[in-house]
Design a protein around this motif. Structure first.
Motif, PDB file in Angstrom:
ATOM      1  N   TYR A  97      77.019  -7.339  53.187  1.00 40.75           N
ATOM      2  CA  TYR A  97      77.945  -7.192  52.068  1.00 40.75           C
ATOM      3  C   TYR A  97      78.961  -8.324  51.992  1.00 40.75           C
ATOM      4  CZ  TYR A  97      75.975  -2.564  51.381  1.00 40.75           C
ATOM      5  OH  TYR A  97      75.104  -1.521  51.132  1.00 40.75           O
ATOM      6  N   ASP A  98      78.813  -9.319  52.846  1.00 41.70           N
ATOM      7  CA  ASP A  98      79.645 -10.524  52.812  1.00 41.70           C
ATOM      8  C   ASP A  98      81.140 -10.225  52.914  1.00 41.70           C
ATOM      9  OD1 ASP A  98      79.802 -13.300  52.812  1.00 41.70           O
ATOM     10  OD2 ASP A  98      80.094 -13.417  50.644  1.00 41.70           O
ATOM     11  N   VAL A  99      81.492  -9.204  53.689  1.00 34.98           N
ATOM     12  CA  VAL A  99      82.903  -8.919  53.973  1.00 34.98           C
ATOM     13  C   VAL A  99      83.463 -10.055  54.833  1.00 34.98           C
ATOM     14  CG1 VAL A  99      84.416  -7.375  55.288  1.00 34.98           C
ATOM     15  CG2 VAL A  99      82.708  -6.442  53.709  1.00 34.98           C
ATOM     16  N   ASP A 100      84.661 -10.513  54.504  1.00 33.90           N
ATOM     17  CA  ASP A 100      85.276 -11.636  55.209  1.00 33.90           C
ATOM     18  C   ASP A 100      86.125 -11.202  56.406  1.00 33.90           C
ATOM     19  OD1 ASP A 100      84.221 -13.555  53.497  1.00 33.90           O
ATOM     20  OD2 ASP A 100      85.953 -13.470  52.148  1.00 33.90           O
ATOM     21  N   CYS A 101      86.699 -10.003  56.326  1.00 34.41           N
ATOM     22  CA  CYS A 101      87.676  -9.587  57.340  1.00 34.41           C
ATOM     23  C   CYS A 101      87.600  -8.075  57.546  1.00 34.41           C
ATOM     24  CB  CYS A 101      89.082  -9.989  56.882  1.00 34.41           C
ATOM     25  SG  CYS A 101      90.409  -9.439  57.976  1.00 34.41           S
ATOM     26  N   ILE A 102      87.581  -7.657  58.804  1.00 35.41           N
ATOM     27  CA  ILE A 102      87.688  -6.242  59.152  1.00 35.41           C
ATOM     28  C   ILE A 102      88.890  -6.059  60.072  1.00 35.41           C
ATOM     29  CG2 ILE A 102      86.639  -4.291  60.366  1.00 35.41           C
ATOM     30  CD1 ILE A 102      83.911  -5.338  59.500  1.00 35.41           C
TER      31      ILE A 102
END
Length: 237
Positions: free
Chosen positions: A82-87
């Motif tokens: 999902y190409d999330v940049d930051c968790i």
């Protein structure tokens, strides 16, 4: 493009920054009490996920389950599919130092672990994954601005909740300044580095392993609002 564990059919349904408690009910609480224009993007296996806005920036929040094997699945799918940049992990932690009180906040500058999952990556090398430095810096500045009692240092991500760790090793971890024990952050920091993403672990102290003080379960689900606010304030766009 749903994955085996996340319902979202398109990456745009999930923000570039995702806050992740272990408890999906804590994710629901944050969505209902801090976010506007909320849409649910996941309910597979009861692991609730929501996207909304906080002070005009898009943020998602989703449960991860307990432990490195469960959390690692969701971290990997969010980063890779999902190409999330930051968790930003927002969870509870058991303090290992006597001077850390219930409801204090801990920010993990690195995560030790006894997980065998790391052996598959590095063999005998004891790799110590770390978070994004700019997020640590932002957390320090915002914590001071909000007047929070926040401790910065290392944590231990344990593979067992009801572990049988020998007292000598527990005492040694305390002697070397480990702030507390939790169960997911080492995987988050490892996978963020693997996928060249950003990560940070922020926790509220739910119990103190040394003094045996502890908060009730309901307090852990809905009561740790200072940690939630801190994470939302520093969440990147």
């Amino acid at each position: 493009m749903p994955t085996p564990h996340i319902d979202a059919s398109h990456p745009d349904q999930i923000a570039k920054t995702v806050l992740m408690p272990g408890d999906p009910l804590r994710a629901k609480y944050i969505a209902e009490n801090f976010l506007e224009n909320v849409e649910q993007f996941n309910e597979t296996r009861g692991m609730l996920g929501f996207t909304g806005t906080y002070k005009d920036k898009q943020v998602s929040v989703m449960g991860s389950g307990m432990g490195i094997p469960s959390a690692g699945i969701y971290y990997s799918e969010l980063f890779d599919f999902y190409d999330v940049d930051c968790i930003i992990r927002i969870g509870s932690i058991g303090a290992m130092q006597e001077d850390i009180n219930l409801k204090d906040i801990v920010v993990a500058t690195a995560a030790h672990t006894d997980s065998n999952i790391f052996n598959g990556y590095f063999g005998n090398t004891r790799f110590a994954p770390t978070p994004d430095f700019d997020l640590i810096f932002d957390a320090k500045q915002k914590s001071d601005e909000l007047g929070l009692t926040t401790h910065f240092g290392t944590v231990k991500s344990s593979d067992e909740f009801y572990g049988n760790e020998e007292e000598i090793y527990f005492d040694r971890l305390r002697h070397f300044g480990v702030l507390g024990a939790e169960m997911e952050t080492a995987a988050l920091y490892l996978l963020a580095q693997k996928f060249k993403k950003r990560s940070l672990g922020i926790y509220t102290v739910s119990d103190n392993i040394v003094t045996q003080e502890a908060d009730p379960a309901k307090e852990r689900e809905t009561g740790y609002t200072q940690m939630m606010e801190l994470a939302l304030e520093i969440a990147p766009q």
